[in-house]
Design a protein around this motif. Structure first.
Motif, PDB file in Angstrom:
ATOM      1  N   ILE A 318       0.864  -1.283   0.080  1.00 13.18           N
ATOM      2  CA  ILE A 318      -0.088  -0.068   0.355  1.00 13.18           C
ATOM      3  C   ILE A 318       0.880   1.044   0.168  1.00 13.18           C
ATOM      4  CG2 ILE A 318      -1.669   1.416   1.273  1.00 13.18           C
ATOM      5  CD1 ILE A 318      -3.092  -1.074   2.160  1.00 13.18           C
ATOM      6  N   LEU A 319       0.544   2.238  -0.998  1.00 15.77           N
ATOM      7  CA  LEU A 319       1.514   3.254  -1.236  1.00 15.77           C
ATOM      8  C   LEU A 319       0.695   4.592  -1.164  1.00 15.77           C
ATOM      9  CD1 LEU A 319       2.870   0.838  -2.920  1.00 15.77           C
ATOM     10  CD2 LEU A 319       4.474   2.442  -3.422  1.00 15.77           C
ATOM     11  N   ASP A 320       1.160   5.444  -0.252  1.00 15.15           N
ATOM     12  CA  ASP A 320       0.251   6.760  -0.163  1.00 15.15           C
ATOM     13  C   ASP A 320       1.729   7.865  -0.342  1.00 15.15           C
ATOM     14  OD1 ASP A 320      -1.466   8.736   0.360  1.00 15.15           O
ATOM     15  OD2 ASP A 320      -1.942   8.068   2.309  1.00 15.15           O
ATOM     16  N   LYS A 321       1.087   9.229  -0.717  1.00 12.98           N
ATOM     17  CA  LYS A 321       1.930  10.100  -0.782  1.00 12.98           C
ATOM     18  C   LYS A 321       2.970  10.030  -1.924  1.00 12.98           C
ATOM     19  CE  LYS A 321       1.434  12.204   3.960  1.00 12.98           C
ATOM     20  NZ  LYS A 321       0.324  11.054   4.260  1.00 12.98           N
ATOM     21  N   LYS A 322       4.168  10.644  -2.051  1.00 11.93           N
ATOM     22  CA  LYS A 322       4.846  10.530  -2.956  1.00 11.93           C
ATOM     23  C   LYS A 322       6.104   9.498  -2.671  1.00 11.93           C
ATOM     24  CE  LYS A 322       7.960  13.148  -5.955  1.00 11.93           C
ATOM     25  NZ  LYS A 322       8.975  14.472  -5.812  1.00 11.93           N
ATOM     26  N   THR A 323       5.545   8.283  -2.837  1.00 11.43           N
ATOM     27  CA  THR A 323       6.365   7.019  -2.510  1.00 11.43           C
ATOM     28  C   THR A 323       6.598   6.091  -3.630  1.00 11.43           C
ATOM     29  OG1 THR A 323       4.475   5.758  -1.724  1.00 11.43           O
ATOM     30  CG2 THR A 323       5.693   6.911  -0.037  1.00 11.43           C
ATOM     31  N   HIS A 324       7.518   5.160  -3.672  1.00 11.51           N
ATOM     32  CA  HIS A 324       7.944   4.421  -4.853  1.00 11.51           C
ATOM     33  C   HIS A 324       8.381   2.909  -4.441  1.00 11.51           C
ATOM     34  CE1 HIS A 324      10.769   3.774  -8.634  1.00 11.51           C
ATOM     35  NE2 HIS A 324       9.660   3.099  -8.701  1.00 11.51           N
ATOM     36  N   ALA A 325       7.685   1.890  -5.013  1.00 15.40           N
ATOM     37  CA  ALA A 325       7.829   0.627  -4.562  1.00 15.40           C
ATOM     38  C   ALA A 325       8.323  -0.183  -6.133  1.00 15.40           C
ATOM     39  CB  ALA A 325       6.574  -0.137  -4.173  1.00 15.40           C
ATOM     40  N   VAL A 326       9.299  -1.006  -5.842  1.00 11.45           N
ATOM     41  CA  VAL A 326       9.801  -1.811  -6.928  1.00 11.45           C
ATOM     42  C   VAL A 326       9.609  -3.110  -6.534  1.00 11.45           C
ATOM     43  CG1 VAL A 326      11.806  -2.244  -8.228  1.00 11.45           C
ATOM     44  CG2 VAL A 326      11.471  -0.072  -7.564  1.00 11.45           C
ATOM     45  N   PHE A 327       9.194  -4.047  -7.302  1.00 13.04           N
ATOM     46  CA  PHE A 327       9.097  -5.457  -7.143  1.00 13.04           C
ATOM     47  C   PHE A 327       9.568  -6.286  -8.405  1.00 13.04           C
ATOM     48  CE2 PHE A 327       6.992  -9.690  -7.732  1.00 13.04           C
ATOM     49  CZ  PHE A 327       7.292 -10.183  -6.887  1.00 13.04           C
ATOM     50  N   ASN A 328      10.561  -7.299  -8.112  1.00 12.81           N
ATOM     51  CA  ASN A 328      10.971  -7.910  -9.265  1.00 12.81           C
ATOM     52  C   ASN A 328      10.935  -9.488  -8.586  1.00 12.81           C
ATOM     53  OD1 ASN A 328      13.470  -9.681 -10.720  1.00 12.81           O
ATOM     54  ND2 ASN A 328      12.817  -8.187 -12.020  1.00 12.81           N
ATOM     55  N   GLY A 329      10.141 -10.365  -8.957  1.00 14.23           N
ATOM     56  CA  GLY A 329       9.965 -11.807  -8.702  1.00 14.23           C
ATOM     57  C   GLY A 329      10.402 -12.614  -9.548  1.00 14.23           C
ATOM     58  N   LYS A 330      11.189 -13.525  -9.381  1.00 13.53           N
ATOM     59  CA  LYS A 330      11.678 -14.472 -10.553  1.00 13.53           C
ATOM     60  C   LYS A 330      11.691 -15.963 -10.253  1.00 13.53           C
ATOM     61  CE  LYS A 330      15.082 -15.456 -14.218  1.00 13.53           C
ATOM     62  NZ  LYS A 330      16.301 -14.841 -15.062  1.00 13.53           N
ATOM     63  N   ILE A 331      10.926 -16.862 -10.676  1.00 10.23           N
ATOM     64  CA  ILE A 331      10.892 -18.331 -10.630  1.00 10.23           C
ATOM     65  C   ILE A 331      11.829 -19.069 -11.543  1.00 10.23           C
ATOM     66  CG2 ILE A 331       9.629 -20.290 -10.173  1.00 10.23           C
ATOM     67  CD1 ILE A 331       9.070 -18.272  -8.147  1.00 10.23           C
ATOM     68  N   PHE A 332      12.733 -19.373 -11.425  1.00  6.20           N
ATOM     69  CA  PHE A 332      13.579 -20.327 -12.055  1.00  6.20           C
ATOM     70  C   PHE A 332      13.726 -21.841 -11.947  1.00  6.20           C
ATOM     71  CE2 PHE A 332      17.575 -19.548 -14.926  1.00  6.20           C
ATOM     72  CZ  PHE A 332      17.924 -20.785 -15.328  1.00  6.20           C
ATOM     73  N   VAL A 333      13.038 -22.439 -13.070  1.00  5.12           N
ATOM     74  CA  VAL A 333      12.845 -23.905 -13.045  1.00  5.12           C
ATOM     75  C   VAL A 333      13.816 -24.574 -13.960  1.00  5.12           C
ATOM     76  CG1 VAL A 333      11.254 -25.880 -13.421  1.00  5.12           C
ATOM     77  CG2 VAL A 333      10.508 -23.665 -12.514  1.00  5.12           C
ATOM     78  N   HIS A 334      14.804 -25.189 -13.319  1.00  2.00           N
ATOM     79  CA  HIS A 334      15.973 -25.915 -13.982  1.00  2.00           C
ATOM     80  C   HIS A 334      15.493 -27.202 -14.748  1.00  2.00           C
ATOM     81  CE1 HIS A 334      19.320 -23.444 -11.770  1.00  2.00           C
ATOM     82  NE2 HIS A 334      18.203 -23.225 -11.094  1.00  2.00           N
ATOM     83  N   ALA A 335      16.266 -27.660 -15.793  1.00  4.76           N
ATOM     84  CA  ALA A 335      15.871 -28.908 -16.489  1.00  4.76           C
ATOM     85  C   ALA A 335      16.132 -29.792 -15.487  1.00  4.76           C
ATOM     86  CB  ALA A 335      17.026 -28.817 -17.540  1.00  4.76           C
ATOM     87  N   GLY A 336      15.157 -30.777 -15.628  1.00  4.18           N
ATOM     88  CA  GLY A 336      14.981 -31.680 -14.611  1.00  4.18           C
ATOM     89  C   GLY A 336      14.072 -31.610 -13.405  1.00  4.18           C
ATOM     90  N   ALA A 337      13.822 -30.291 -13.209  1.00  9.03           N
ATOM     91  CA  ALA A 337      13.151 -30.184 -11.811  1.00  9.03           C
ATOM     92  C   ALA A 337      11.563 -30.260 -12.381  1.00  9.03           C
ATOM     93  CB  ALA A 337      13.159 -28.709 -11.593  1.00  9.03           C
ATOM     94  N   GLN A 338      11.213 -31.521 -12.859  1.00 14.36           N
ATOM     95  CA  GLN A 338       9.867 -31.914 -13.225  1.00 14.36           C
ATOM     96  C   GLN A 338       8.858 -31.747 -12.025  1.00 14.36           C
ATOM     97  OE1 GLN A 338       9.548 -31.832 -16.316  1.00 14.36           O
ATOM     98  NE2 GLN A 338      11.415 -32.515 -17.295  1.00 14.36           N
ATOM     99  N   LYS A 339       7.549 -31.745 -12.303  1.00  8.58           N
ATOM    100  CA  LYS A 339       6.467 -31.787 -11.109  1.00  8.58           C
ATOM    101  C   LYS A 339       6.616 -30.672 -10.515  1.00  8.58           C
ATOM    102  CE  LYS A 339       5.053 -35.843 -12.818  1.00  8.58           C
ATOM    103  NZ  LYS A 339       3.739 -35.838 -13.479  1.00  8.58           N
ATOM    104  N   THR A 340       7.399 -29.437 -10.817  1.00  8.56           N
ATOM    105  CA  THR A 340       7.248 -28.345  -9.850  1.00  8.56           C
ATOM    106  C   THR A 340       6.085 -27.583 -10.148  1.00  8.56           C
ATOM    107  OG1 THR A 340       9.942 -27.632 -10.333  1.00  8.56           O
ATOM    108  CG2 THR A 340       8.319 -25.793  -9.956  1.00  8.56           C
ATOM    109  N   GLN A 341       5.673 -26.947  -8.810  1.00  8.49           N
ATOM    110  CA  GLN A 341       4.415 -26.391  -8.721  1.00  8.49           C
ATOM    111  C   GLN A 341       4.894 -24.914  -7.932  1.00  8.49           C
ATOM    112  OE1 GLN A 341       0.814 -28.036  -7.343  1.00  8.49           O
ATOM    113  NE2 GLN A 341       1.849 -30.070  -7.161  1.00  8.49           N
ATOM    114  N   SER A 342       4.510 -23.784  -9.000  1.00  6.34           N
ATOM    115  CA  SER A 342       4.818 -22.485  -8.263  1.00  6.34           C
ATOM    116  C   SER A 342       3.888 -21.623  -8.747  1.00  6.34           C
ATOM    117  CB  SER A 342       6.372 -22.118  -8.755  1.00  6.34           C
ATOM    118  OG  SER A 342       6.693 -20.826  -8.527  1.00  6.34           O
ATOM    119  N   ASN A 343       3.733 -20.521  -7.802  1.00  6.13           N
ATOM    120  CA  ASN A 343       2.992 -19.302  -8.004  1.00  6.13           C
ATOM    121  C   ASN A 343       3.578 -18.143  -7.424  1.00  6.13           C
ATOM    122  OD1 ASN A 343      -0.179 -20.261  -8.951  1.00  6.13           O
ATOM    123  ND2 ASN A 343       0.623 -21.909  -7.659  1.00  6.13           N
ATOM    124  N   GLN A 344       3.173 -17.063  -8.300  1.00  6.76           N
ATOM    125  CA  GLN A 344       3.797 -15.826  -7.596  1.00  6.76           C
ATOM    126  C   GLN A 344       2.959 -14.710  -8.032  1.00  6.76           C
ATOM    127  OE1 GLN A 344       6.921 -13.381  -9.036  1.00  6.76           O
ATOM    128  NE2 GLN A 344       7.388 -14.808 -10.872  1.00  6.76           N
TER     129      GLN A 344
END
Length: 436
Positions: A318-344
């Motif tokens: 929640i941002l009010d006034k003169k504020t700044h938010a940055v979000f960078n979310g990364k899910i990296f699924v490597h080769a062989g990581a089968q049956k991965t379940q991920s939500n972001q």
């Protein structure tokens, strides 16, 4: 790797003051400091720092933070004790352990909980093996600075099949420290089948233009469980930069919930490595900014290295006034990581036309049998919901508070320890109710 032409004077000066007793640590800190000075402070020309400017740190004249036994400390510590629960309390003042303010009475006899400085002497080989784990210099330069200027921090080892029932409250107080830098390190080792809950809290008490550069390392063995909560509530002239590295083995579980309401500039880098089959993590955060020029930056990466891993990433703000938010979310699924379940997901609520959000959820997937989803939103309060509450006689200010607190519930409800949930929810309510 770039060469720094004009080295920040305060960094070089602080590095020359380091005098670790152990030869290996002294040499390692010197190497880490040299690497940082060669690499330099990150700039906005780098993709990972595109929206976050820390160049002002180079221009400041900072000194290493010193322990300060202020008379007000016992009252401050008492104010921040968890209510309605037994707990262990570990207090640090300006990055240095304060044993007289701490209470470790409920620690199981077989567990080890002490300051990192003590562990460097009593458990040197164990600490060394974790402290010297490689970190990507280009991605995590402040980790190198943390090691080079290491002050103190928490050391916790939970033995096999031991459950520490009482939560551990790690309180970092910045007291009467102006133009200072502190670099504490937390090292948490959860052995096979163990279970522990921690709350790490950062608070200012008379500290201005203070630079907190914190690192927390969490290592979980098979079937271990760590519940890790964090509060950042530092002063409005403080710079808070934190890096959290989580390394998980088979069938281990880590839950992290952070609440960020303070600082002038705050940056949290969270890196999770699901190294073995069946590992699970839930990484969550909530930020509430209501002072002009506040800036918060969350960078989270979860690496699925092995199959049958599960991850959840949920950040809201929640941002009010003169504020700044940055979000960078990364899910990296490597080769062989089968049956991965991920939500972001990243969802933001703007209460002002001057507030700004830059959000970037990402997936990079090299396995073909996965279930992954992501989403992000930036918007204002739902006018229909506001009208509904107003039509039932609720004043506008009260209705706004109800809606903003409801928006936060997705994240705050993930705090499973009742006393910690109450503590963090009350702080958030106080922040959202604050009129400026």
């Amino acid at each position: 790797m770039n060469t720094v032409v004009n080295l920040p004077t305060w960094v070089a000066t602080c590095l020359t003051e380091q005098s670790a007793e152990q030869d290996w640590l002294r040499a390692f800190q010197k190497q880490q400091g040299a690497a940082f000075l060669t690499r330099g402070f990150p700039s906005r020309r780098e993709e990972l720092w595109k929206y976050t400017d820390v160049s002002y740190l180079e221009k400041q004249a900072l000194t290493k933070a010193r322990f300060d036994q202020a008379e007000t400390l016992p009252a401050i510590v008492k104010k921040h004790r968890l209510k309605n629960t037994d707990s262990l309390s570990v207090v640090f003042v300006n990055g240095h352990f304060a044993p007289l303010l701490s209470d470790l009475g409920l620690l199981p006899a077989t567990a080890i909980l002490c300051s990192l400085q003590e562990a460097l002497t009593a458990h040197a080989e164990l600490v060394k093996s974790y402290l010297m784990m490689p970190v990507n210099l280009e991605r995590h330069p402040f980790s190198y600075l943390n090691t080079a200027l290491l002050s103190d921090g928490l050391f916790l080892q939970v033995p096999k099949n031991i459950q520490i029932k009482a939560p551990i409250h790690v309180l970092y107080l910045n007291v009467n420290a102006n133009q200072a830098v502190a670099c504490p390190r937390n090292l948490i080792i959860a052995e096979e089948g163990s279970n522990v809950t921690l709350l790490e809290e950062h608070v200012s008490a008379g500290a201005e233009q203070y630079f907190s550069n914190i690192q927390t390392d969490i290592h979980t063995s098979p079937n271990a469980e760590v519940n890790y909560y964090k509060i950042q509530n530092e002063g409005l002239q403080t710079t808070h930069i934190a890096q959290t590295f989580i390394h998980q083995q088979q069938d281990s579980r880590v839950k992290m919930v952070s609440l960020e309401v303070g600082a002038h500039l705050a940056r949290d880098d969270v890196y999770v490595n699901l190294n073995e089959r069946g590992a699970e993590c839930s990484i969550n955060g909530f930020y509430a900014l209501n002072h002009d020029d506040q800036h918060i930056d969350n960078h989270i990466q979860i690496d699925h290295v092995a199959p049958h891993g599960t991850s959840l990433m949920m950040y809201k703000g929640i941002l009010d006034k003169k504020t700044h938010a940055v979000f960078n979310g990364k899910i990296f699924v490597h080769a062989g990581a089968q049956k991965t379940q991920s939500n972001q997901a990243n969802h933001n609520l703007l209460l002002s036309n001057s507030a700004q959000v830059d959000t970037k959820p990402e997936f990079e997937i090299y396995a073909d049998d996965v279930k992954c989803a992501h989403g992000d939103t930036v918007g204002q309060l739902d006018t229909e919901s506001l009208f509904y509450l107003r039509s039932r006689g609720i004043e506008k200010d009260a209705a706004l508070k109800l809606l903003t607190r409801a928006f936060a519930d997705d994240v705050m409800s993930r705090i499973t320890h009742t006393a910690i949930a109450q503590y963090m929810t009350e702080l958030l309510s106080e922040t959202l109710s604050h009129d400026n």
